[in-house]
Design a protein around this motif. Structure first.
Motif, PDB file in Angstrom:
ATOM      1  N   UNK A 198       0.877  -1.171   0.000  1.00 13.01           N
ATOM      2  CA  UNK A 198       0.000   0.000   0.000  1.00 13.01           C
ATOM      3  C   UNK A 198       0.910   1.216   0.000  1.00 13.01           C
ATOM      4  N   UNK A 199       0.751   2.067  -1.006  1.00 11.37           N
ATOM      5  CA  UNK A 199       1.569   3.265  -1.138  1.00 11.37           C
ATOM      6  C   UNK A 199       0.776   4.466  -0.652  1.00 11.37           C
ATOM      7  N   UNK A 200       1.353   5.210   0.273  1.00 15.42           N
ATOM      8  CA  UNK A 200       0.735   6.422   0.789  1.00 15.42           C
ATOM      9  C   UNK A 200       1.617   7.564   0.299  1.00 15.42           C
ATOM     10  N   UNK A 201       1.194   8.173  -0.789  1.00 10.83           N
ATOM     11  CA  UNK A 201       2.039   9.108  -1.518  1.00 10.83           C
ATOM     12  C   UNK A 201       1.945  10.539  -0.967  1.00 10.83           C
ATOM     13  N   UNK A 202       3.049  11.256  -1.083  1.00  8.59           N
ATOM     14  CA  UNK A 202       3.046  12.688  -0.807  1.00  8.59           C
ATOM     15  C   UNK A 202       3.299  13.085   0.627  1.00  8.59           C
ATOM     16  N   UNK A 203       3.647  12.150   1.503  1.00 10.66           N
ATOM     17  CA  UNK A 203       3.969  12.513   2.883  1.00 10.66           C
ATOM     18  C   UNK A 203       5.387  13.083   2.890  1.00 10.66           C
ATOM     19  N   UNK A 204       5.535  14.285   3.381  1.00 11.77           N
ATOM     20  CA  UNK A 204       6.837  14.967   3.359  1.00 11.77           C
ATOM     21  C   UNK A 204       7.856  14.322   4.303  1.00 11.77           C
ATOM     22  N   UNK A 205       7.440  13.988   5.526  1.00 12.74           N
ATOM     23  CA  UNK A 205       8.328  13.410   6.527  1.00 12.74           C
ATOM     24  C   UNK A 205       8.450  11.906   6.268  1.00 12.74           C
ATOM     25  N   UNK A 206       9.579  11.487   5.711  1.00 10.53           N
ATOM     26  CA  UNK A 206       9.755  10.093   5.303  1.00 10.53           C
ATOM     27  C   UNK A 206       9.939   9.134   6.477  1.00 10.53           C
ATOM     28  N   UNK A 207      10.052   9.627   7.701  1.00  9.16           N
ATOM     29  CA  UNK A 207      10.163   8.762   8.869  1.00  9.16           C
ATOM     30  C   UNK A 207       8.823   8.579   9.576  1.00  9.16           C
ATOM     31  N   UNK A 208       7.837   9.404   9.241  1.00 12.51           N
ATOM     32  CA  UNK A 208       6.586   9.452   9.985  1.00 12.51           C
ATOM     33  C   UNK A 208       5.841   8.109  10.006  1.00 12.51           C
ATOM     34  N   UNK A 209       5.614   7.506   8.846  1.00 10.67           N
ATOM     35  CA  UNK A 209       4.833   6.259   8.791  1.00 10.67           C
ATOM     36  C   UNK A 209       5.460   5.171   9.664  1.00 10.67           C
ATOM     37  N   UNK A 210       6.767   4.969   9.517  1.00  8.19           N
ATOM     38  CA  UNK A 210       7.435   3.909  10.283  1.00  8.19           C
ATOM     39  C   UNK A 210       7.395   4.208  11.783  1.00  8.19           C
ATOM     40  N   UNK A 211       7.619   5.463  12.158  1.00  4.34           N
ATOM     41  CA  UNK A 211       7.627   5.818  13.577  1.00  4.34           C
ATOM     42  C   UNK A 211       6.232   5.736  14.190  1.00  4.34           C
ATOM     43  N   UNK A 212       5.224   6.197  13.479  1.00  5.20           N
ATOM     44  CA  UNK A 212       3.866   6.272  14.021  1.00  5.20           C
ATOM     45  C   UNK A 212       3.143   4.921  13.972  1.00  5.20           C
ATOM     46  N   UNK A 213       3.315   4.163  12.878  1.00  9.18           N
ATOM     47  CA  UNK A 213       2.501   2.966  12.660  1.00  9.18           C
ATOM     48  C   UNK A 213       3.291   1.655  12.644  1.00  9.18           C
ATOM     49  N   UNK A 214       4.605   1.730  12.489  1.00  9.50           N
ATOM     50  CA  UNK A 214       5.423   0.532  12.307  1.00  9.50           C
ATOM     51  C   UNK A 214       5.291  -0.510  13.407  1.00  9.50           C
ATOM     52  N   UNK A 215       5.283  -0.075  14.652  1.00  4.65           N
ATOM     53  CA  UNK A 215       5.241  -1.020  15.772  1.00  4.65           C
ATOM     54  C   UNK A 215       3.849  -1.565  16.047  1.00  4.65           C
ATOM     55  N   UNK A 216       2.807  -0.838  15.636  1.00  8.02           N
ATOM     56  CA  UNK A 216       1.456  -1.285  15.999  1.00  8.02           C
ATOM     57  C   UNK A 216       0.651  -1.894  14.852  1.00  8.02           C
ATOM     58  N   UNK A 217       1.220  -1.927  13.643  1.00  6.88           N
ATOM     59  CA  UNK A 217       0.446  -2.438  12.506  1.00  6.88           C
ATOM     60  C   UNK A 217       0.460  -3.961  12.407  1.00  6.88           C
ATOM     61  N   UNK A 218       1.452  -4.606  13.003  1.00 11.31           N
ATOM     62  CA  UNK A 218       1.531  -6.062  12.910  1.00 11.31           C
ATOM     63  C   UNK A 218       2.661  -6.484  11.994  1.00 11.31           C
ATOM     64  N   UNK A 219       2.470  -7.602  11.305  1.00 13.73           N
ATOM     65  CA  UNK A 219       3.517  -8.171  10.452  1.00 13.73           C
ATOM     66  C   UNK A 219       3.555  -7.457   9.112  1.00 13.73           C
ATOM     67  N   UNK A 220       4.235  -6.307   9.123  1.00 15.22           N
ATOM     68  CA  UNK A 220       4.351  -5.504   7.912  1.00 15.22           C
ATOM     69  C   UNK A 220       5.690  -4.787   7.917  1.00 15.22           C
ATOM     70  N   UNK A 221       6.160  -4.470   6.742  1.00 16.16           N
ATOM     71  CA  UNK A 221       7.338  -3.631   6.556  1.00 16.16           C
ATOM     72  C   UNK A 221       6.821  -2.224   6.249  1.00 16.16           C
ATOM     73  N   UNK A 222       7.291  -1.226   7.000  1.00 13.58           N
ATOM     74  CA  UNK A 222       6.815   0.141   6.812  1.00 13.58           C
ATOM     75  C   UNK A 222       8.005   1.039   6.483  1.00 13.58           C
TER      76      UNK A 222
END
Length: 142
Positions: free
Chosen positions: A87-111
């Motif tokens: 799933x591509x979430x395009x146009x987010x300026x802060x390239x660390x945001x997705x991994x920091x905010x959702x990486x630990x709580x999403x489950x078995x996924x690479x963010x």
């Protein structure tokens, strides 16, 4: 063939359980973005050479490049690949945001900076994926 039929055929061509997961994602995103512009990119460049997996896009935003040029592109994209679904979430300026905010709580996924990759929907917390997509849509809505 119109984009709705291209998307329908692309999803139908996937093996299970990817087909059901792609259809569920399609329905979720359309529920979040009713009436959005739909895109289907077949993964081929201008010369017809395959350069990426086919992907489905939802919504529209204007991307700006360093040389001053702009172009329209989708806000959210999905792609079936050999390892599962991206799933591509395009146009987010802060390239660390997705991994920091959702990486630990999403489950078995690479963010990464703009991509959430997983094998099947049952391996992730779909509510967290929806939250991440909503964030991306908010960041790129005019």
């Amino acid at each position: 063939m119109n984009v709705h039929n291209q998307i329908k055929d692309h999803i139908a061509a996937q093996p299970e359980p990817k087909r059901s997961d792609m259809q569920a994602l399609h329905d979720i995103i359309l529920g979040m973005m009713p009436g959005c512009k739909l895109w289907f990119l077949d993964g081929r460049d201008e010369s017809g050479r395959v350069v990426s997996n086919p992907n489905i896009g939802y919504g529209v935003q204007t991307l700006s490049y360093a040389d001053g040029k702009t172009r329209e592109f989708y806000q959210i994209g999905t792609s079936a690949n050999t390892a599962g679904i991206s799933v591509y979430i395009m146009g987010i300026k802060d390239k660390k945001y997705l991994a920091e905010k959702y990486g630990k709580k999403i489950g078995q996924a690479s963010v990464t900076g703009y991509c959430i990759k997983f094998r099947t929907l049952r391996n992730i917390d779909v509510d967290v994926l929806v939250e991440a997509m909503r964030y991306g849509i908010e960041q790129t809505s005019a």
